[in-house]
Design an enzyme around this catalytic site. Sequence first.
Site, PDB file in Angstrom:
ATOM      1  N   ASP A  35      57.215  63.232  43.407  1.00 32.29           N
ATOM      2  CA  ASP A  35      57.226  64.215  42.327  1.00 32.29           C
ATOM      3  C   ASP A  35      58.015  63.594  41.172  1.00 32.29           C
ATOM      4  OD1 ASP A  35      57.328  66.593  40.830  1.00 32.29           O
ATOM      5  OD2 ASP A  35      57.597  67.815  42.621  1.00 32.29           O
ATOM      6  N   ASP A  38      55.488  66.612  37.062  1.00 30.99           N
ATOM      7  CA  ASP A  38      56.109  67.892  36.742  1.00 30.99           C
ATOM      8  C   ASP A  38      55.847  68.303  35.287  1.00 30.99           C
ATOM      9  OD1 ASP A  38      58.070  69.942  37.708  1.00 30.99           O
ATOM     10  OD2 ASP A  38      59.259  69.195  36.033  1.00 30.99           O
ATOM     11  N   HIS A  76      56.685  75.910  45.746  1.00 29.51           N
ATOM     12  CA  HIS A  76      58.131  76.164  45.744  1.00 29.51           C
ATOM     13  C   HIS A  76      58.574  76.985  44.535  1.00 29.51           C
ATOM     14  CE1 HIS A  76      57.465  72.959  42.988  1.00 29.51           C
ATOM     15  NE2 HIS A  76      58.696  73.079  42.530  1.00 29.51           N
ATOM     16  N   ASP A  77      57.664  77.256  43.599  1.00 31.01           N
ATOM     17  CA  ASP A  77      58.000  78.063  42.414  1.00 31.01           C
ATOM     18  C   ASP A  77      57.428  79.469  42.486  1.00 31.01           C
ATOM     19  OD1 ASP A  77      59.300  75.956  41.142  1.00 31.01           O
ATOM     20  OD2 ASP A  77      57.438  75.220  40.256  1.00 31.01           O
ATOM     21  N   GLU A  90      51.107  69.071  36.889  1.00 33.44           N
ATOM     22  CA  GLU A  90      51.429  70.492  36.821  1.00 33.44           C
ATOM     23  C   GLU A  90      51.150  70.919  35.385  1.00 33.44           C
ATOM     24  OE1 GLU A  90      55.011  73.682  37.684  1.00 33.44           O
ATOM     25  OE2 GLU A  90      55.494  71.740  36.814  1.00 33.44           O
TER      26      GLU A  90
HETATM   27  C1  GLC Z   1      58.320  72.634  37.509  1.00 33.29           C
HETATM   28  C2  GLC Z   1      58.872  72.624  38.902  1.00 33.29           C
HETATM   29  C3  GLC Z   1      59.992  73.600  38.977  1.00 33.29           C
HETATM   30  C4  GLC Z   1      61.064  73.174  37.998  1.00 33.29           C
HETATM   31  C5  GLC Z   1      60.488  72.958  36.594  1.00 33.29           C
HETATM   32  C6  GLC Z   1      61.420  72.182  35.739  1.00 33.29           C
HETATM   33  O1  GLC Z   1      57.779  73.848  37.153  1.00 33.29           O
HETATM   34  O2  GLC Z   1      57.850  72.867  39.835  1.00 33.29           O
HETATM   35  O3  GLC Z   1      60.507  73.751  40.267  1.00 33.29           O
HETATM   36  O4  GLC Z   1      62.072  74.137  37.941  1.00 33.29           O
HETATM   37  O5  GLC Z   1      59.299  72.233  36.618  1.00 33.29           O
HETATM   38  O6  GLC Z   1      61.484  70.848  36.147  1.00 33.29           O
END
Ligand code: GLC
Length: 553
Positions: free
Chosen positions: A98, A199, A328-329, A254
């Site tokens: 990641d 990310d 995880h979010d 993402e």
């Molecule tokens: C993404 C991650 C999340 C994190 C954010 C900032 O959304 O999945 O867990 O808090 O980025 O890095």
Amino acid sequence: MSTIKLQDIIAYQIYPRSFQDSNGDGIGDIPGITSRLDYLHDLGINLLWVTPMYLSPGRDNGYDISDYRKIDPVFGTMKDFETLVEQASKLGIGIMMDMVLNHTSSQHQWFQQALTSRTNPYHNYYIWKTAPKGKLPNNWQSKFGGSVWEYVPKLDEYYLHLYGQEMPDLNWENPKVRADLFDAMRFWAKKGIAGFRLDVINNLSKDQRFPNDTFKSPKDDGRNYYTDGPRIHEFLRAINHEVLEPYHLISVGELSSTTIANTNLYTNPARKELSMGFTFHHMKVDYPNGKKWALGVNDLPTLKKVISTWQIGTSKGGGKLALFWTNHDQPRALARFLNDEEYRVQSAKALAILEFGLHGVPFIYQGEEIAMKDAYFTSINRYNDAESRNAYAILLDDGISQADALEILRQKSRDNSRLPMQWDDTPSHGFSSHTPWLRPEHVDTFSVKSDLENPESTLNFYRKLIRLRKTNNTLKMGQFELLSPEDKDVFAYLRLAETEDLLVIANFTAQVQKRHLKNGDYHTLISNYTNTSFTDNLLTMQPYEALILSRLK
Ligand code: GLC
Ligand code: CA
């Protein structure tokens, strides 16, 4: 690994902190993951996304990186990581790192240098603005609440942070930043990883005018000026050219608040940007008026419309979606979309069928395969997540009662999916010999162990479904078509191919539902009930029943 075709990937996401602890400190770690590789292999997965394990002060559990080339000692050593990659590859499992390219931790030496003076060479690694006294550079809101601007008195300047205030955004306009990040990515690529999850990747390019946003809706909070920004495709092509292509890496971006058009640009292979993307519109059906921190319901026709629009739009544009119901979010999907009580197991299987039936690359989030439940925390002290804790404070400031704020967190908090994995029925479910870093408030009776012993378990169902997905070309390639968009109780869609049509259908209610099917000779490929009642093209579905039917042509 790198030769694996996208349509053959079955991916699994690990949140390392909560997966398996090996040294009794209550925090999951890399040797813990390695010790569970056989389990993952038996499940049938071939790609493992592991959320960040780099050196980090842990303000956002690893998404705040302080050194891109070090493994955080809490997770183990570089040797442990290399062993993981090596052991996984022996089992045909690729490791996907990641990578956080949008921001660093404020502890990163670049930022520490940047703070020393306006003329330090690292100052321009971040985004700085001035503003008249008592004013902010603009009105953008941080994703973690409050302004995106943080004042540094010594420099009389503000730095930008789209996320936590300890997570300053990198200045992608600076070619040195790009070159250093590409180097950091190559460092890991050389270790034989299979790819990167990138990310918040579509936030890299900010509109250099930094204008105020309108706040006409909760979505007009600044994101109009950094989501899919002016140079984003150029930056992604550079990442591809410099790192992804030379090392034959799989990539999943993402893509926060993006559009279908942009998703196609990011993920159509001809564009040489990314292999696939996570998009989030189906995770926002229960955000009333786009607001996350408020109670909401998942209206089925809306959910269907979102999923169908993205399926069709990306197919037409040659794009590729990564499929998921949780990560995880997000809270766990069971209570959110279906049921995590009486029909917990049926619901988990139904969601799995709906996901694996779609066009795209399926991702399983740890614990989903045993139908793990939300955290159901009853006190704010139980929460660990920075975003949730900030949101709670803001809700109270807005005059919401503690009880109501807790109810909102109960529904929306990211900690819901961050509870430790339930391996067996010993204390702490075999996750750790120590008190886990995030402590459950309820004790469940089910675990990987109990699921392995039960042929009808969610876990064994996932194995079957994965085998089906790997061998059925219509599931991989068939054309998507939504059925009965207005039906409030049943989600049904087709996957159409030359030799066969598949009907994927799920009852979203606790009541029996009967539906007439189009004429044809159907047989069941998979179902979450043992006996499906199906006569004269009338399908009688039990509570939360879901199945895939095949009709040969
Ligand atoms: C993404 C991650 C999340 C994190 C954010 C900032 O959304 O999945 O867990 O808090 O980025 O890095
Ligand atoms: Ca540990």
